[in-house]
Design a protein around this motif. Structure first.
Motif, PDB file in Angstrom:
ATOM      1  N   ALA A 167       0.827  -1.211   0.000  1.00  0.00           N
ATOM      2  CA  ALA A 167       0.000   0.000   0.000  1.00  0.00           C
ATOM      3  C   ALA A 167       0.859   1.258   0.000  1.00  0.00           C
ATOM      4  N   ALA A 168       2.011   1.202   0.678  1.00  0.00           N
ATOM      5  CA  ALA A 168       2.882   2.378   0.789  1.00  0.00           C
ATOM      6  C   ALA A 168       3.881   2.473  -0.357  1.00  0.00           C
ATOM      7  N   GLY A 169       4.030   1.413  -1.137  1.00  0.00           N
ATOM      8  CA  GLY A 169       5.035   1.415  -2.202  1.00  0.00           C
ATOM      9  C   GLY A 169       6.445   1.386  -1.648  1.00  0.00           C
ATOM     10  N   VAL A 170       6.624   0.638  -0.555  1.00  0.00           N
ATOM     11  CA  VAL A 170       7.923   0.583   0.129  1.00  0.00           C
ATOM     12  C   VAL A 170       8.496  -0.824   0.020  1.00  0.00           C
ATOM     13  N   THR A 171       9.801  -0.904  -0.235  1.00  0.00           N
ATOM     14  CA  THR A 171      10.519  -2.177  -0.243  1.00  0.00           C
ATOM     15  C   THR A 171      11.286  -2.319   1.061  1.00  0.00           C
ATOM     16  N   LEU A 172      11.165  -3.472   1.691  1.00  0.00           N
ATOM     17  CA  LEU A 172      11.878  -3.767   2.929  1.00  0.00           C
ATOM     18  C   LEU A 172      13.189  -4.478   2.587  1.00  0.00           C
ATOM     19  N   ALA A 173      14.307  -3.936   3.050  1.00  0.00           N
ATOM     20  CA  ALA A 173      15.627  -4.511   2.802  1.00  0.00           C
ATOM     21  C   ALA A 173      16.206  -4.988   4.129  1.00  0.00           C
TER      22      ALA A 173
ATOM     23  N   GLU B 251      28.353 -12.597  -3.278  1.00  0.00           N
ATOM     24  CA  GLU B 251      27.891 -13.395  -4.420  1.00  0.00           C
ATOM     25  C   GLU B 251      26.558 -14.079  -4.136  1.00  0.00           C
ATOM     26  N   SER B 252      26.348 -14.515  -2.902  1.00  0.00           N
ATOM     27  CA  SER B 252      25.090 -15.192  -2.592  1.00  0.00           C
ATOM     28  C   SER B 252      23.931 -14.215  -2.487  1.00  0.00           C
ATOM     29  N   CYS B 253      24.198 -12.998  -2.037  1.00  0.00           N
ATOM     30  CA  CYS B 253      23.118 -12.036  -1.791  1.00  0.00           C
ATOM     31  C   CYS B 253      22.841 -11.092  -2.954  1.00  0.00           C
ATOM     32  N   ALA B 254      23.776 -10.937  -3.863  1.00  0.00           N
ATOM     33  CA  ALA B 254      23.631  -9.931  -4.920  1.00  0.00           C
ATOM     34  C   ALA B 254      22.313 -10.026  -5.679  1.00  0.00           C
ATOM     35  N   PRO B 255      21.847 -11.229  -6.066  1.00  0.00           N
ATOM     36  CA  PRO B 255      20.592 -11.276  -6.842  1.00  0.00           C
ATOM     37  C   PRO B 255      19.372 -10.795  -6.071  1.00  0.00           C
ATOM     38  N   ARG B 256      19.440 -10.824  -4.745  1.00  0.00           N
ATOM     39  CA  ARG B 256      18.302 -10.411  -3.915  1.00  0.00           C
ATOM     40  C   ARG B 256      18.510  -9.035  -3.278  1.00  0.00           C
ATOM     41  N   THR B 257      19.570  -8.349  -3.654  1.00  0.00           N
ATOM     42  CA  THR B 257      19.912  -7.087  -2.998  1.00  0.00           C
ATOM     43  C   THR B 257      18.965  -5.958  -3.406  1.00  0.00           C
ATOM     44  N   ALA B 258      18.391  -5.320  -2.387  1.00  0.00           N
ATOM     45  CA  ALA B 258      17.505  -4.172  -2.598  1.00  0.00           C
ATOM     46  C   ALA B 258      18.127  -2.876  -2.099  1.00  0.00           C
ATOM     47  N   ASP B 259      19.243  -2.983  -1.392  1.00  0.00           N
ATOM     48  CA  ASP B 259      19.934  -1.815  -0.851  1.00  0.00           C
ATOM     49  C   ASP B 259      21.369  -2.240  -0.586  1.00  0.00           C
TER      50      ASP B 259
ATOM     51  N   LEU C 202       8.775  -7.107  -2.682  1.00  0.00           N
ATOM     52  CA  LEU C 202       8.809  -6.042  -1.684  1.00  0.00           C
ATOM     53  C   LEU C 202       9.760  -6.345  -0.532  1.00  0.00           C
ATOM     54  N   VAL C 203      10.391  -7.509  -0.530  1.00  0.00           N
ATOM     55  CA  VAL C 203      11.334  -7.862   0.536  1.00  0.00           C
ATOM     56  C   VAL C 203      12.621  -8.374  -0.103  1.00  0.00           C
ATOM     57  N   GLY C 204      13.712  -7.684   0.163  1.00  0.00           N
ATOM     58  CA  GLY C 204      15.019  -8.075  -0.349  1.00  0.00           C
ATOM     59  C   GLY C 204      16.065  -7.965   0.739  1.00  0.00           C
ATOM     60  N   ILE C 205      17.299  -7.854   0.317  1.00  0.00           N
ATOM     61  CA  ILE C 205      18.428  -7.829   1.245  1.00  0.00           C
ATOM     62  C   ILE C 205      19.135  -6.490   1.182  1.00  0.00           C
ATOM     63  N   CYS C 206      19.513  -5.993   2.334  1.00  0.00           N
ATOM     64  CA  CYS C 206      20.444  -4.864   2.429  1.00  0.00           C
ATOM     65  C   CYS C 206      21.819  -5.484   2.589  1.00  0.00           C
ATOM     66  N   LEU C 207      22.621  -5.410   1.571  1.00  0.00           N
ATOM     67  CA  LEU C 207      23.908  -6.101   1.543  1.00  0.00           C
ATOM     68  C   LEU C 207      25.004  -5.269   2.213  1.00  0.00           C
ATOM     69  N   ASP C 208      25.590  -5.835   3.257  1.00  0.00           N
ATOM     70  CA  ASP C 208      26.739  -5.219   3.926  1.00  0.00           C
ATOM     71  C   ASP C 208      27.672  -6.343   4.361  1.00  0.00           C
ATOM     72  N   PRO C 209      28.601  -6.744   3.499  1.00  0.00           N
ATOM     73  CA  PRO C 209      29.459  -7.889   3.808  1.00  0.00           C
ATOM     74  C   PRO C 209      30.372  -7.667   5.002  1.00  0.00           C
ATOM     75  N   ALA C 210      30.657  -6.420   5.347  1.00  0.00           N
ATOM     76  CA  ALA C 210      31.532  -6.156   6.494  1.00  0.00           C
ATOM     77  C   ALA C 210      30.937  -6.709   7.780  1.00  0.00           C
ATOM     78  N   ASN C 211      29.608  -6.678   7.883  1.00  0.00           N
ATOM     79  CA  ASN C 211      28.950  -7.111   9.113  1.00  0.00           C
ATOM     80  C   ASN C 211      29.136  -8.596   9.395  1.00  0.00           C
ATOM     81  N   CYS C 212      29.380  -9.375   8.358  1.00  0.00           N
ATOM     82  CA  CYS C 212      29.356 -10.837   8.489  1.00  0.00           C
ATOM     83  C   CYS C 212      30.708 -11.441   8.831  1.00  0.00           C
TER      84      CYS C 212
END
Length: 276
Positions: free
Chosen positions: A125-131, A176-184, A154-164
Protein backbone atom coordinates in the motif's frame (compact mmCIF):
# COMPACT_ATOMS: atom_id res chain seq x y z
CA UNK A 1 22.85 3.09 -9.49
CA UNK A 2 22.10 6.05 -7.27
CA UNK A 3 24.79 7.08 -4.81
CA UNK A 4 24.32 8.54 -1.36
CA UNK A 5 25.30 8.53 2.27
CA UNK A 6 23.61 7.30 5.41
CA UNK A 7 23.59 8.27 9.05
CA UNK A 8 26.60 6.03 9.71
CA UNK A 9 28.70 8.19 7.37
CA UNK A 10 27.99 11.07 9.77
CA UNK A 11 28.29 9.09 12.99
CA UNK A 12 30.59 11.47 14.85
CA UNK A 13 28.63 14.50 13.67
CA UNK A 14 25.77 13.77 16.06
CA UNK A 15 27.29 11.95 19.03
CA UNK A 16 27.15 13.45 22.52
CA UNK A 17 30.86 14.23 22.30
CA UNK A 18 30.03 16.80 19.62
CA UNK A 19 28.91 20.10 21.22
CA UNK A 20 27.15 21.08 17.95
CA UNK A 21 25.53 17.85 16.80
CA UNK A 22 24.15 17.70 13.29
CA UNK A 23 20.38 17.21 13.17
CA UNK A 24 18.53 15.13 10.59
CA UNK A 25 17.76 18.24 8.53
CA UNK A 26 21.43 19.20 8.66
CA UNK A 27 22.37 15.70 7.48
CA UNK A 28 20.11 16.09 4.47
CA UNK A 29 21.80 19.41 3.73
CA UNK A 30 25.23 17.77 4.07
CA UNK A 31 24.21 15.04 1.63
CA UNK A 32 23.18 17.77 -0.82
CA UNK A 33 26.49 19.58 -0.37
CA UNK A 34 28.26 16.32 -1.25
CA UNK A 35 26.22 15.93 -4.42
CA UNK A 36 24.39 12.82 -3.21
CA UNK A 37 21.23 11.50 -4.78
CA UNK A 38 20.10 9.58 -1.69
CA UNK A 39 20.24 10.01 2.08
CA UNK A 40 19.40 7.11 4.40
CA UNK A 41 18.15 7.98 7.89
CA UNK A 42 19.33 4.82 9.60
CA UNK A 43 19.06 3.82 13.28
CA UNK A 44 18.69 7.48 14.25
CA UNK A 45 16.25 7.58 17.20
CA UNK A 46 15.62 11.27 16.68
CA UNK A 47 13.34 10.47 13.76
CA UNK A 48 10.90 8.97 16.27
CA UNK A 49 10.45 12.40 17.79
CA UNK A 50 9.17 13.91 14.55
CA UNK A 51 5.43 14.44 14.24
CA UNK A 52 3.58 14.48 10.92
CA UNK A 53 4.55 18.10 10.27
CA UNK A 54 8.18 17.35 11.05
CA UNK A 55 8.26 14.42 8.64
CA UNK A 56 6.65 16.54 5.93
CA UNK A 57 9.29 19.22 6.50
CA UNK A 58 12.13 16.71 6.13
CA UNK A 59 10.57 15.34 2.96
CA UNK A 60 10.17 18.83 1.53
CA UNK A 61 13.76 19.67 2.44
CA UNK A 62 15.06 16.56 0.69
CA UNK A 63 12.88 17.13 -2.38
CA UNK A 64 14.14 20.69 -2.57
CA UNK A 65 17.67 19.32 -2.85
CA UNK A 66 16.65 16.63 -5.33
CA UNK A 67 17.49 13.93 -2.79
CA UNK A 68 15.62 10.69 -2.23
CA UNK A 69 15.22 9.59 1.37
CA UNK A 70 15.50 6.07 2.74
CA UNK A 71 14.66 5.00 6.28
CA UNK A 72 16.27 2.42 8.56
CA UNK A 73 15.32 0.57 11.73
CA UNK A 74 15.84 -2.83 13.40
CA UNK A 75 13.47 -5.70 13.99
CA UNK A 76 10.57 -7.38 12.18
CA UNK A 77 7.77 -7.11 14.73
CA UNK A 78 4.69 -6.26 12.63
CA UNK A 79 3.58 -3.35 14.83
CA UNK A 80 7.07 -1.89 14.88
CA UNK A 81 7.44 -2.21 11.12
CA UNK A 82 3.98 -0.74 10.59
CA UNK A 83 5.08 2.43 12.34
CA UNK A 84 8.22 2.70 10.21
CA UNK A 85 6.44 1.90 6.96
CA UNK A 86 4.04 4.76 7.74
CA UNK A 87 6.99 7.06 8.48
CA UNK A 88 8.68 5.96 5.27
CA UNK A 89 5.53 6.84 3.38
CA UNK A 90 5.40 10.27 5.02
CA UNK A 91 9.05 10.86 4.08
CA UNK A 92 8.56 9.67 0.52
CA UNK A 93 11.07 6.88 1.20
CA UNK A 94 10.73 3.89 -1.09
CA UNK A 95 13.22 1.71 0.83
CA UNK A 96 13.07 0.70 4.49
CA UNK A 97 16.12 -1.10 5.85
CA UNK A 98 15.74 -3.36 8.87
CA UNK A 99 17.60 -6.18 10.62
CA UNK A 100 16.21 -9.50 11.81
CA UNK A 101 17.18 -9.78 15.48
CA UNK A 102 18.43 -13.19 16.61
CA UNK A 103 15.46 -13.89 18.95
CA UNK A 104 13.06 -13.15 16.08
CA UNK A 105 14.33 -16.11 14.09
CA UNK A 106 15.16 -18.42 17.00
CA UNK A 107 12.07 -20.52 16.24
CA UNK A 108 13.03 -20.88 12.61
CA UNK A 109 12.68 -19.19 9.27
CA UNK A 110 9.00 -20.10 9.04
CA UNK A 111 8.08 -18.18 12.18
CA UNK A 112 9.95 -15.08 10.98
CA UNK A 113 8.35 -15.38 7.57
CA UNK A 114 4.86 -15.50 9.10
CA UNK A 115 5.60 -12.30 11.02
CA UNK A 116 6.85 -10.56 7.89
CA UNK A 117 3.88 -11.67 5.80
CA UNK A 118 1.71 -9.54 8.07
CA UNK A 119 3.68 -6.52 6.88
CA UNK A 120 3.46 -7.24 3.14
CA UNK A 121 0.06 -5.55 2.58
CA UNK A 122 1.29 -2.39 4.29
CA UNK A 123 4.47 -2.38 2.20
CA UNK A 124 2.42 -2.77 -0.97
CA UNK A 125 0.00 0.00 0.00
CA UNK A 126 2.88 2.38 0.79
CA UNK A 127 5.03 1.41 -2.20
CA UNK A 128 7.92 0.58 0.13
CA UNK A 129 10.52 -2.18 -0.24
CA UNK A 130 11.88 -3.77 2.93
CA UNK A 131 15.63 -4.51 2.80
CA UNK A 132 16.84 -6.91 5.52
CA UNK A 133 20.50 -6.42 6.36
CA UNK A 134 23.23 -9.04 6.46
CA UNK A 135 24.98 -9.12 9.83
CA UNK A 136 26.66 -11.39 12.33
CA UNK A 137 23.66 -12.35 14.48
CA UNK A 138 22.02 -14.14 11.57
CA UNK A 139 23.76 -16.55 9.18
CA UNK A 140 23.49 -15.27 5.64
CA UNK A 141 22.06 -18.61 4.54
CA UNK A 142 19.18 -18.16 7.00
CA UNK A 143 18.55 -14.60 5.85
CA UNK A 144 18.46 -15.75 2.23
CA UNK A 145 16.13 -18.61 3.15
CA UNK A 146 13.79 -16.11 4.81
CA UNK A 147 13.74 -13.78 1.82
CA UNK A 148 13.28 -16.67 -0.58
CA UNK A 149 10.45 -18.16 1.46
CA UNK A 150 8.61 -14.84 1.34
CA UNK A 151 9.33 -14.63 -2.40
CA UNK A 152 8.06 -11.07 -2.62
CA UNK A 153 9.44 -8.22 -4.75
CA UNK A 154 8.81 -6.04 -1.68
CA UNK A 155 11.33 -7.86 0.54
CA UNK A 156 15.02 -8.08 -0.35
CA UNK A 157 18.43 -7.83 1.25
CA UNK A 158 20.44 -4.86 2.43
CA UNK A 159 23.91 -6.10 1.54
CA UNK A 160 26.74 -5.22 3.93
CA UNK A 161 29.46 -7.89 3.81
CA UNK A 162 31.53 -6.16 6.49
CA UNK A 163 28.95 -7.11 9.11
CA UNK A 164 29.36 -10.84 8.49
CA UNK A 165 33.09 -11.18 8.99
CA UNK A 166 32.79 -11.53 12.77
CA UNK A 167 30.59 -14.58 12.13
CA UNK A 168 33.46 -16.04 10.07
CA UNK A 169 31.67 -15.55 6.77
CA UNK A 170 33.83 -14.52 3.83
CA UNK A 171 32.80 -11.15 2.36
CA UNK A 172 33.14 -12.36 -1.23
CA UNK A 173 30.82 -15.30 -0.61
CA UNK A 174 28.28 -13.07 1.14
CA UNK A 175 28.30 -10.68 -1.81
CA UNK A 176 27.89 -13.39 -4.42
CA UNK A 177 25.09 -15.19 -2.59
CA UNK A 178 23.12 -12.04 -1.79
CA UNK A 179 23.63 -9.93 -4.92
CA UNK A 180 20.59 -11.28 -6.84
CA UNK A 181 18.30 -10.41 -3.91
CA UNK A 182 19.91 -7.09 -3.00
CA UNK A 183 17.51 -4.17 -2.60
CA UNK A 184 19.93 -1.81 -0.85
CA UNK A 185 23.73 -1.65 -0.59
CA UNK A 186 25.91 -0.36 2.25
CA UNK A 187 29.44 0.47 1.12
CA UNK A 188 32.26 0.61 3.64
CA UNK A 189 35.79 -0.75 3.78
CA UNK A 190 37.15 -2.71 6.74
CA UNK A 191 40.29 -4.42 7.98
CA UNK A 192 42.02 -6.24 10.80
CA UNK A 193 44.98 -4.72 12.65
CA UNK A 194 47.12 -6.24 15.38
CA UNK A 195 46.52 -4.95 18.88
CA UNK A 196 49.49 -3.50 20.70
CA UNK A 197 51.71 -6.25 22.04
CA UNK A 198 50.72 -8.55 19.16
CA UNK A 199 47.98 -10.21 21.21
CA UNK A 200 44.71 -10.29 19.31
CA UNK A 201 43.28 -8.18 16.52
CA UNK A 202 41.08 -5.16 16.07
CA UNK A 203 38.38 -5.23 13.42
CA UNK A 204 37.29 -1.78 12.32
CA UNK A 205 36.68 0.45 9.35
CA UNK A 206 39.27 1.58 6.85
CA UNK A 207 39.51 4.23 4.15
CA UNK A 208 38.09 2.90 0.91
CA UNK A 209 40.70 0.96 -1.02
CA UNK A 210 42.89 0.37 2.02
CA UNK A 211 40.98 -2.51 3.59
CA UNK A 212 39.61 -5.91 2.65
CA UNK A 213 36.60 -4.83 0.61
CA UNK A 214 36.85 -5.74 -3.06
CA UNK A 215 34.75 -2.82 -4.22
CA UNK A 216 34.86 -3.71 -7.91
CA UNK A 217 33.69 -7.26 -7.17
CA UNK A 218 30.90 -5.98 -4.92
CA UNK A 219 29.64 -3.46 -7.46
CA UNK A 220 29.94 -5.83 -10.43
CA UNK A 221 27.93 -8.40 -8.49
CA UNK A 222 25.13 -6.03 -7.51
CA UNK A 223 25.14 -4.03 -10.77
CA UNK A 224 26.10 -6.51 -13.51
CA UNK A 225 26.07 -5.27 -17.11
CA UNK A 226 22.59 -5.14 -18.56
CA UNK A 227 20.88 -5.97 -15.26
CA UNK A 228 18.63 -3.45 -13.51
CA UNK A 229 20.32 -0.53 -15.23
CA UNK A 230 17.20 1.59 -14.92
CA UNK A 231 17.60 3.92 -11.96
CA UNK A 232 14.20 3.00 -10.55
CA UNK A 233 15.11 -0.69 -10.35
CA UNK A 234 18.65 -0.60 -9.05
CA UNK A 235 19.59 -0.60 -5.35
CA UNK A 236 21.10 2.61 -4.04
CA UNK A 237 24.73 2.51 -2.94
CA UNK A 238 24.88 4.06 0.54
CA UNK A 239 28.21 5.10 2.05
CA UNK A 240 28.84 4.13 5.68
CA UNK A 241 31.88 3.91 7.96
CA UNK A 242 33.19 2.17 11.04
CA UNK A 243 35.53 4.97 12.02
CA UNK A 244 37.17 4.59 15.45
CA UNK A 245 37.65 7.66 17.65
CA UNK A 246 40.81 9.43 16.54
CA UNK A 247 41.75 11.04 19.86
CA UNK A 248 39.87 14.32 19.56
CA UNK A 249 36.76 15.60 17.81
CA UNK A 250 38.36 17.79 15.09
CA UNK A 251 40.67 14.96 13.99
CA UNK A 252 37.84 12.44 14.05
CA UNK A 253 35.47 14.65 12.05
CA UNK A 254 38.19 15.44 9.52
CA UNK A 255 38.88 11.73 9.03
CA UNK A 256 35.17 10.93 8.71
CA UNK A 257 34.66 13.60 6.08
CA UNK A 258 37.74 12.47 4.19
CA UNK A 259 36.58 8.84 4.19
CA UNK A 260 33.18 9.94 2.90
CA UNK A 261 34.64 12.04 0.09
CA UNK A 262 36.97 9.23 -0.96
CA UNK A 263 34.20 6.63 -1.01
CA UNK A 264 31.84 8.86 -2.97
CA UNK A 265 34.60 9.49 -5.50
CA UNK A 266 35.30 5.77 -5.84
CA UNK A 267 31.62 5.01 -6.41
CA UNK A 268 31.20 7.78 -8.95
CA UNK A 269 34.32 6.77 -10.83
CA UNK A 270 33.10 3.18 -10.99
CA UNK A 271 29.65 4.23 -12.18
CA UNK A 272 31.13 6.48 -14.86
CA UNK A 273 33.32 3.65 -16.12
CA UNK A 274 30.46 1.12 -16.18
CA UNK A 275 27.52 3.16 -17.46
CA UNK A 276 26.26 1.97 -20.82
Amino acid sequence: MKIGIGTYALFWEFQDVNPRPLGVAGMIDRAAELGCEVFQICDDPRILGEDAAGLRALRSRAEGHGIELELGTRGIDPEHLARFVDMAGALGARTLRSMVQAPEIADGVGTAARALRRTLPRLEAAGVTLALETYEQLPTADLLALVEELDSPLVGICLDPANCVSALEHPRQVVESCAPRTADLHVKDFRFTREEGWVGFRYAGAPIGEGLLDLDHELRSVYPPGHRRAEDGAPAAIVEHWLPWQGDLPTTLAAERDWTARTLTALRDWRAAHTD
